[in-house]
Design an enzyme around this catalytic site. Structure first.
Site, PDB file in Angstrom:
ATOM      1  N   GLY A 112       0.810  -1.224   0.000  1.00  8.66           N
ATOM      2  CA  GLY A 112       0.000   0.000   0.000  1.00  8.66           C
ATOM      3  C   GLY A 112       0.839   1.267   0.000  1.00  8.66           C
ATOM      4  O   GLY A 112       0.367   2.317  -0.435  1.00  8.66           O
ATOM      5  N   GLU A 115       1.675   1.754  -3.525  1.00  8.36           N
ATOM      6  CA  GLU A 115       0.414   2.134  -4.183  1.00  8.36           C
ATOM      7  C   GLU A 115       0.057   3.595  -3.884  1.00  8.36           C
ATOM      8  O   GLU A 115      -0.462   4.309  -4.740  1.00  8.36           O
ATOM      9  CB  GLU A 115      -0.707   1.178  -3.739  1.00  8.36           C
ATOM     10  CG  GLU A 115      -0.510  -0.220  -4.336  1.00  8.36           C
ATOM     11  CD  GLU A 115      -1.454  -1.254  -3.766  1.00  8.36           C
ATOM     12  OE1 GLU A 115      -1.475  -1.399  -2.530  1.00  8.36           O
ATOM     13  OE2 GLU A 115      -2.173  -1.905  -4.544  1.00  8.36           O
ATOM     14  N   GLU A 135       2.743  -8.417  -1.878  1.00  9.49           N
ATOM     15  CA  GLU A 135       1.491  -9.079  -1.492  1.00  9.49           C
ATOM     16  C   GLU A 135       1.462 -10.570  -1.812  1.00  9.49           C
ATOM     17  O   GLU A 135       0.900 -11.357  -1.045  1.00  9.49           O
ATOM     18  CB  GLU A 135       0.290  -8.387  -2.165  1.00  9.49           C
ATOM     19  CG  GLU A 135      -0.067  -7.034  -1.558  1.00  9.49           C
ATOM     20  CD  GLU A 135       0.712  -5.875  -2.150  1.00  9.49           C
ATOM     21  OE1 GLU A 135       1.687  -6.110  -2.894  1.00  9.49           O
ATOM     22  OE2 GLU A 135       0.342  -4.721  -1.863  1.00  9.49           O
TER      23      GLU A 135
HETATM   24  N1  COA Z   1       1.828  -3.865   8.787  1.00 13.93           N
HETATM   25  C1  COA Z   1       1.876  -3.855  10.137  1.00 13.93           C
HETATM   26  N2  COA Z   1       3.003  -3.674  10.844  1.00 13.93           N
HETATM   27  C2  COA Z   1       4.128  -3.477  10.144  1.00 13.93           C
HETATM   28  C3  COA Z   1       4.147  -3.476   8.736  1.00 13.93           C
HETATM   29  C4  COA Z   1       2.932  -3.683   8.055  1.00 13.93           C
HETATM   30  N3  COA Z   1       2.842  -3.673   6.723  1.00 13.93           N
HETATM   31  N4  COA Z   1       5.426  -3.276   8.324  1.00 13.93           N
HETATM   32  C5  COA Z   1       6.164  -3.145   9.443  1.00 13.93           C
HETATM   33  N5  COA Z   1       5.382  -3.264  10.535  1.00 13.93           N
HETATM   34  C6  COA Z   1       5.787  -3.189  11.946  1.00 13.93           C
HETATM   35  C7  COA Z   1       6.451  -4.478  12.416  1.00 13.93           C
HETATM   36  O1  COA Z   1       5.465  -5.443  12.754  1.00 13.93           O
HETATM   37  C8  COA Z   1       7.234  -3.970  13.596  1.00 13.93           C
HETATM   38  O2  COA Z   1       6.349  -3.774  14.678  1.00 13.93           O
HETATM   39  P1  COA Z   1       6.744  -4.331  16.160  1.00 13.93           P
HETATM   40  O3  COA Z   1       8.037  -3.628  16.493  1.00 13.93           O
HETATM   41  O4  COA Z   1       5.594  -3.903  17.004  1.00 13.93           O
HETATM   42  O5  COA Z   1       6.913  -5.797  16.007  1.00 13.93           O
HETATM   43  C9  COA Z   1       7.691  -2.595  13.149  1.00 13.93           C
HETATM   44  O6  COA Z   1       6.792  -2.212  12.112  1.00 13.93           O
HETATM   45  C10 COA Z   1       9.096  -2.558  12.599  1.00 13.93           C
HETATM   46  O7  COA Z   1       9.186  -3.519  11.555  1.00 13.93           O
HETATM   47  P2  COA Z   1      10.309  -4.653  11.457  1.00 13.93           P
HETATM   48  O8  COA Z   1       9.774  -5.764  10.604  1.00 13.93           O
HETATM   49  O9  COA Z   1      10.782  -5.011  12.821  1.00 13.93           O
HETATM   50  O10 COA Z   1      11.466  -3.860  10.678  1.00 13.93           O
HETATM   51  P3  COA Z   1      12.611  -4.484   9.786  1.00 13.93           P
HETATM   52  O11 COA Z   1      13.573  -3.385   9.527  1.00 13.93           O
HETATM   53  O12 COA Z   1      13.132  -5.737  10.371  1.00 13.93           O
HETATM   54  O13 COA Z   1      11.894  -4.888   8.404  1.00 13.93           O
HETATM   55  C11 COA Z   1      10.415  -4.554   6.527  1.00 13.93           C
HETATM   56  C12 COA Z   1      11.359  -3.895   7.571  1.00 13.93           C
HETATM   57  C13 COA Z   1       9.735  -3.409   5.781  1.00 13.93           C
HETATM   58  C14 COA Z   1      11.219  -5.402   5.572  1.00 13.93           C
HETATM   59  C15 COA Z   1       9.373  -5.421   7.251  1.00 13.93           C
HETATM   60  O14 COA Z   1       8.787  -4.660   8.298  1.00 13.93           O
HETATM   61  C16 COA Z   1       8.275  -5.918   6.371  1.00 13.93           C
HETATM   62  O15 COA Z   1       8.477  -6.831   5.587  1.00 13.93           O
HETATM   63  N6  COA Z   1       7.051  -5.331   6.493  1.00 13.93           N
HETATM   64  C17 COA Z   1       5.890  -5.777   5.779  1.00 13.93           C
HETATM   65  C18 COA Z   1       5.929  -5.312   4.342  1.00 13.93           C
HETATM   66  C19 COA Z   1       4.744  -5.824   3.580  1.00 13.93           C
HETATM   67  O16 COA Z   1       4.570  -7.003   3.347  1.00 13.93           O
HETATM   68  N7  COA Z   1       3.890  -4.891   3.171  1.00 13.93           N
HETATM   69  C20 COA Z   1       2.740  -5.183   2.362  1.00 13.93           C
HETATM   70  C21 COA Z   1       1.548  -5.370   3.194  1.00 13.93           C
HETATM   71  S1  COA Z   1       0.153  -5.782   2.191  1.00 13.93           S
END
Ligand code: COA
Length: 257
Positions: A112, A115, A135
């Site tokens: 998103g 997007e 996704e």
């Molecule tokens: N939705 C909800 N929470 C999210 C999020 C999302 N899309 N992306 C990150 N967060 C949260 C994590 O759960 C974490 O929360 P917490 O500390 O309470 O556990 C916090 O943000 C930090 O993220 P973290 O994963 O620890 O950081 P990182 O540097 O290790 O990794 C990313 C960064 C972006 C690679 C990883 O957060 C990620 O893959 N996020 C999801 C991306 C995704 O799939 N987006 C599409 C959704 S449809």
């Protein structure tokens, strides 16, 4: 204008919306989506705003996607509603906003988040930005217009590769394939966006709004864009901006819009 998850600052006719959930990497929960929608609608009619910039708080993330925790147990009906609501209340609103919207992508722009950047009219990325539509790695497809807008911006083959591999790309590659308009150092990101905004502000706001409408016409609304261009071109002739623009040219001075 005060919101729980957004900071808004208006200066010199430029309003900057900062998504402010840094501990969740600015993920879009439903409250943030509704606040963004409301803020864009308010700024669209705000006379002190001519250009809107959207960015994320911190130096790590623009927006790391929709908030996964909110839809992890949804069924197909709820999924459809989520997608439809998001598209109608926010993403289409940004794309069809009559004022230019610039995405200042300061880090992760995933799902998103990408997007949101793609619904904006212009994308400027910092060198550390990472973009992707992950996704399919979650068993989903992009639901906020990603399949359509990514294809429009970079072509079907590249879009399907990004969607099917779920991989992240770096800012340089985004620039090469046309996903980014510009890539700049993170410290310069907002100033660079403001420079673009200032160039836009020199021009007629009514003509710019017509240009957005005509450019979006065939892409967004599946109607004949050439017809919309004819109609919007014609409407420009009845505006004060047209009178000011042509008069200023003939008087050899800069127009004041
Ligand atoms: N939705 C909800 N929470 C999210 C999020 C999302 N899309 N992306 C990150 N967060 C949260 C994590 O759960 C974490 O929360 P917490 O500390 O309470 O556990 C916090 O943000 C930090 O993220 P973290 O994963 O620890 O950081 P990182 O540097 O290790 O990794 C990313 C960064 C972006 C690679 C990883 O957060 C990620 O893959 N996020 C999801 C991306 C995704 O799939 N987006 C599409 C959704 S449809």
């Amino acid at each position: 204008m005060t919101f729980n998850n957004l900071l808004i600052n208006t200066e010199h006719k430029i309003s900057t919306i900062t998504i402010n959930r840094p501990n969740k990497l600015n993920a879009l929960n439903s409250q943030t989506i509704s606040e963004l929608s409301e803020s864009i609608k308010l700024l669209e009619v705000d006379i002190s705003t001519r250009v809107i910039i959207i960015t994320g708080m911190g130096n790590k993330s623009f927006v790391a996607g929709a908030d996964i925790s909110e839809f992890a147990d949804f069924n197909s009906e709820q999924g459809m509603q989520l997608s439809e609501l998001g598209q109608h209340t926010l993403f289409n609103v940004i794309e069809n906003c009559s004022k230019p919207v610039i995405a200042a992508v300061n880090g992760f722009a995933l799902g998103g988040g990408l997007e949101l950047a793609m619904a904006s009219h212009i994308r400027v990325m910092s060198v550390n930005a990472k973009m992707g539509l992950p996704e399919t790695s979650l068993g989903l497809i992009p639901g906020y217009g990603g399949t359509q807008r990514l294809t429009q911006l970079i072509g079907k083959g590249r879009a399907l590769e990004m969607i099917m591999t779920a991989k992240m790309i770096l800012a340089d590659e985004a620039l090469k394939i046309g996903l980014a308009n510009h890539v700049v150092n993170q410290d310069d990101l907002l100033n660079f966006c403001k420079q673009i905004a200032n160039k836009i502000i020199n021009n007629s706001p009514k003509a710019i709004s017509s240009a957005i409408k005509a450019t979006n016409a065939s892409l967004v609304n599946n109607i004949n864009g050439f017809d919309v261009e004819i109609s919007e071109f014609g409407k420009c002739f009845d505006t004060d901006d047209f009178k000011e623009g042509t008069t200023a040219f003939l008087e050899k001075r800069k127009p004041i819009f």
